[in-house]
Design a protein around this motif. Structure first.
Motif, PDB file in Angstrom:
ATOM      1  N   ILE A 182      10.462 -14.123 -10.596  1.00  0.00           N
ATOM      2  CA  ILE A 182      10.240 -14.168  -9.147  1.00  0.00           C
ATOM      3  C   ILE A 182      11.214 -13.220  -8.444  1.00  0.00           C
ATOM      4  N   SER A 183      12.478 -13.284  -8.830  1.00  0.00           N
ATOM      5  CA  SER A 183      13.495 -12.435  -8.227  1.00  0.00           C
ATOM      6  C   SER A 183      13.177 -10.960  -8.424  1.00  0.00           C
ATOM      7  N   LYS A 184      12.774 -10.584  -9.620  1.00  0.00           N
ATOM      8  CA  LYS A 184      12.457  -9.183  -9.906  1.00  0.00           C
ATOM      9  C   LYS A 184      11.217  -8.731  -9.147  1.00  0.00           C
ATOM     10  N   LEU A 236      10.312 -21.254  -5.159  1.00  0.00           N
ATOM     11  CA  LEU A 236       9.234 -20.285  -5.381  1.00  0.00           C
ATOM     12  C   LEU A 236       8.775 -20.308  -6.832  1.00  0.00           C
ATOM     13  N   SER A 237       9.729 -20.469  -7.725  1.00  0.00           N
ATOM     14  CA  SER A 237       9.415 -20.558  -9.148  1.00  0.00           C
ATOM     15  C   SER A 237       8.491 -21.742  -9.419  1.00  0.00           C
ATOM     16  N   ASN A 238       8.747 -22.854  -8.769  1.00  0.00           N
ATOM     17  CA  ASN A 238       7.913 -24.048  -8.931  1.00  0.00           C
ATOM     18  C   ASN A 238       6.525 -23.865  -8.329  1.00  0.00           C
ATOM     19  N   VAL A 239       6.446 -23.185  -7.203  1.00  0.00           N
ATOM     20  CA  VAL A 239       5.161 -22.976  -6.539  1.00  0.00           C
ATOM     21  C   VAL A 239       4.282 -22.009  -7.337  1.00  0.00           C
ATOM     22  N   PHE A 240       4.897 -20.943  -7.868  1.00  0.00           N
ATOM     23  CA  PHE A 240       4.116 -19.887  -8.524  1.00  0.00           C
ATOM     24  C   PHE A 240       4.145 -19.966 -10.053  1.00  0.00           C
ATOM     25  N   TYR A 241       4.777 -20.990 -10.590  1.00  0.00           N
ATOM     26  CA  TYR A 241       4.803 -21.224 -12.041  1.00  0.00           C
ATOM     27  C   TYR A 241       5.299 -20.008 -12.835  1.00  0.00           C
ATOM     28  N   ARG A 242       6.381 -19.420 -12.333  1.00  0.00           N
ATOM     29  CA  ARG A 242       7.027 -18.303 -13.016  1.00  0.00           C
ATOM     30  C   ARG A 242       8.521 -18.595 -13.051  1.00  0.00           C
ATOM     31  N   LYS A 258       0.820  -1.212   0.000  1.00  0.00           N
ATOM     32  CA  LYS A 258       0.000   0.000   0.000  1.00  0.00           C
ATOM     33  C   LYS A 258       0.853   1.261   0.000  1.00  0.00           C
ATOM     34  N   ASN A 259       1.934   1.265   0.789  1.00  0.00           N
ATOM     35  CA  ASN A 259       2.742   2.467   0.941  1.00  0.00           C
ATOM     36  C   ASN A 259       3.841   2.615  -0.097  1.00  0.00           C
ATOM     37  N   TYR A 260       4.210   1.528  -0.721  1.00  0.00           N
ATOM     38  CA  TYR A 260       5.261   1.566  -1.731  1.00  0.00           C
ATOM     39  C   TYR A 260       4.779   0.865  -2.987  1.00  0.00           C
ATOM     40  N   PRO A 261       3.876   1.506  -3.702  1.00  0.00           N
ATOM     41  CA  PRO A 261       3.364   0.852  -4.917  1.00  0.00           C
ATOM     42  C   PRO A 261       4.466   0.702  -5.951  1.00  0.00           C
ATOM     43  N   LEU A 262       4.223  -0.200  -6.881  1.00  0.00           N
ATOM     44  CA  LEU A 262       5.183  -0.407  -7.951  1.00  0.00           C
ATOM     45  C   LEU A 262       5.346   0.877  -8.734  1.00  0.00           C
ATOM     46  N   ARG A 263       6.544   1.121  -9.214  1.00  0.00           N
ATOM     47  CA  ARG A 263       6.786   2.295 -10.048  1.00  0.00           C
ATOM     48  C   ARG A 263       5.949   2.189 -11.312  1.00  0.00           C
ATOM     49  N   GLN A 264       5.616   3.323 -11.882  1.00  0.00           N
ATOM     50  CA  GLN A 264       4.720   3.356 -13.038  1.00  0.00           C
ATOM     51  C   GLN A 264       5.177   2.407 -14.144  1.00  0.00           C
ATOM     52  N   GLY A 265       6.446   2.442 -14.503  1.00  0.00           N
ATOM     53  CA  GLY A 265       6.937   1.598 -15.588  1.00  0.00           C
ATOM     54  C   GLY A 265       6.929   0.124 -15.256  1.00  0.00           C
ATOM     55  N   ASP A 266       6.970  -0.216 -13.975  1.00  0.00           N
ATOM     56  CA  ASP A 266       7.021  -1.613 -13.572  1.00  0.00           C
ATOM     57  C   ASP A 266       5.647  -2.278 -13.569  1.00  0.00           C
ATOM     58  N   GLN A 267       4.591  -1.493 -13.570  1.00  0.00           N
ATOM     59  CA  GLN A 267       3.263  -2.078 -13.475  1.00  0.00           C
ATOM     60  C   GLN A 267       2.953  -2.965 -14.670  1.00  0.00           C
ATOM     61  N   ASP A 268       3.530  -2.655 -15.807  1.00  0.00           N
ATOM     62  CA  ASP A 268       3.309  -3.494 -16.979  1.00  0.00           C
ATOM     63  C   ASP A 268       4.057  -4.814 -16.871  1.00  0.00           C
ATOM     64  N   VAL A 269       5.157  -4.804 -16.119  1.00  0.00           N
ATOM     65  CA  VAL A 269       6.036  -5.964 -16.075  1.00  0.00           C
ATOM     66  C   VAL A 269       5.699  -6.888 -14.903  1.00  0.00           C
ATOM     67  N   PHE A 270       5.323  -6.327 -13.769  1.00  0.00           N
ATOM     68  CA  PHE A 270       5.151  -7.121 -12.574  1.00  0.00           C
ATOM     69  C   PHE A 270       3.699  -7.159 -12.132  1.00  0.00           C
ATOM     70  N   ASP A 271       3.302  -8.287 -11.684  1.00  0.00           N
ATOM     71  CA  ASP A 271       1.963  -8.513 -11.167  1.00  0.00           C
ATOM     72  C   ASP A 271       1.990  -8.218  -9.669  1.00  0.00           C
ATOM     73  N   GLU A 272       1.321  -7.139  -9.266  1.00  0.00           N
ATOM     74  CA  GLU A 272       1.343  -6.724  -7.867  1.00  0.00           C
ATOM     75  C   GLU A 272       0.717  -7.785  -6.963  1.00  0.00           C
ATOM     76  N   THR A 273      -0.325  -8.436  -7.418  1.00  0.00           N
ATOM     77  CA  THR A 273      -0.963  -9.497  -6.635  1.00  0.00           C
ATOM     78  C   THR A 273       0.000 -10.649  -6.414  1.00  0.00           C
ATOM     79  N   LEU A 274       0.727 -11.024  -7.444  1.00  0.00           N
ATOM     80  CA  LEU A 274       1.722 -12.084  -7.302  1.00  0.00           C
ATOM     81  C   LEU A 274       2.797 -11.670  -6.304  1.00  0.00           C
ATOM     82  N   SER A 275       3.223 -10.431  -6.367  1.00  0.00           N
ATOM     83  CA  SER A 275       4.260  -9.948  -5.447  1.00  0.00           C
ATOM     84  C   SER A 275       3.805 -10.061  -4.001  1.00  0.00           C
ATOM     85  N   VAL A 276       2.565  -9.691  -3.731  1.00  0.00           N
ATOM     86  CA  VAL A 276       2.025  -9.811  -2.371  1.00  0.00           C
ATOM     87  C   VAL A 276       1.965 -11.275  -1.966  1.00  0.00           C
TER      88      VAL A 276
END
Length: 136
Positions: free
Chosen positions: A65-67, A54-60, A17-35
Motif C-alpha cells: 500500500i505504501s509503495k 488501508l491494508s485491511n480495506v484493500f487486502y494488501r 493520466k499525466n504521471y503514469p507509473l514508470r515502466q519498471g513499476d508496472q509489473d509491481v504495482f496495480d495502477e487501478t488499485l493506486s487510483v
C-alpha cells in the motif's frame, strides 16, 4: 464536502493520466488499485486513516500500500493525508464566519489535536519553501 471529494477524485484521475507509473513499476504495482487508494483517502480523510487500515480495506500488505501511494503520488501516505486535511482546514477557515473554533475545524478535517495540525502545517510550509527555492 461532496464538491471537494469530486474535486479530489478528478485530481487523482489527472495524476494517473499525466504521471503514469514508470515502466519498471508496472509489473509491481496495480495502477487501478493506486487510483482506488487515492480516491479512498480523498473520501475518508476525516477518519482515522493509517497504512494499516488501508491494508485491511484493500487486502494488501502495508508495504505494498505504501509503495503504491508513493509511486502514484510521489510522496508518503502521511504527508499526502495531511496535505488534504490542511487544504480542508484552509477552506473552512476562509469560509468561517466565527461559527466554529479552530479546534472544531481542525477536528472536522481529521486532525486529532491542534498540536498535530500545527506540526503538519509547519511541515507543509517548509516543503513549499524548499520547492520554491529549487524552482529558482
Amino acid at each position: 464536502h461532496l464538491t471537494n471529494v469530486g474535486y479530489f477524485n478528478l485530481l487523482a484521475s489527472a495524476i494517473v493520466k499525466n504521471y503514469p507509473l514508470r515502466q519498471g513499476d508496472q509489473d509491481v504495482f496495480d495502477e487501478t488499485l493506486s487510483v482506488k487508494l487515492v480516491q479512498y483517502i480523498n473520501a475518508h480523510y476525516q477518519e482515522d486513516l493509517s497504512l494499516e487500515s488501508l491494508s485491511n480495506v484493500f487486502y494488501r500488505s502495508v508495504e505494498y500500500i505504501s509503495k503504491c501511494i508513493h509511486t502514484i503520488i510521489g510522496r508518503n501516505f502521511r504527508d499526502y493525508l495531511n496535505q488534504i486535511r490542511l487544504k480542508q482546514v484552509f477552506v473552512a477557515l476562509a469560509n468561517n464566519k466565527g461559527e466554529k473554533s479552530l479546534q472544531q475545524i481542525v477536528s472536522e478535517a481529521g486532525f486529532t489535536s491542534l498540536p498535530t495540525y500545527y506540526r503538519a502545517k509547519k511541515r507543509y510550509f517548509e516543503d513549499e519553501d524548499v520547492q520554491r527555492q529549487q524552482d529558482l
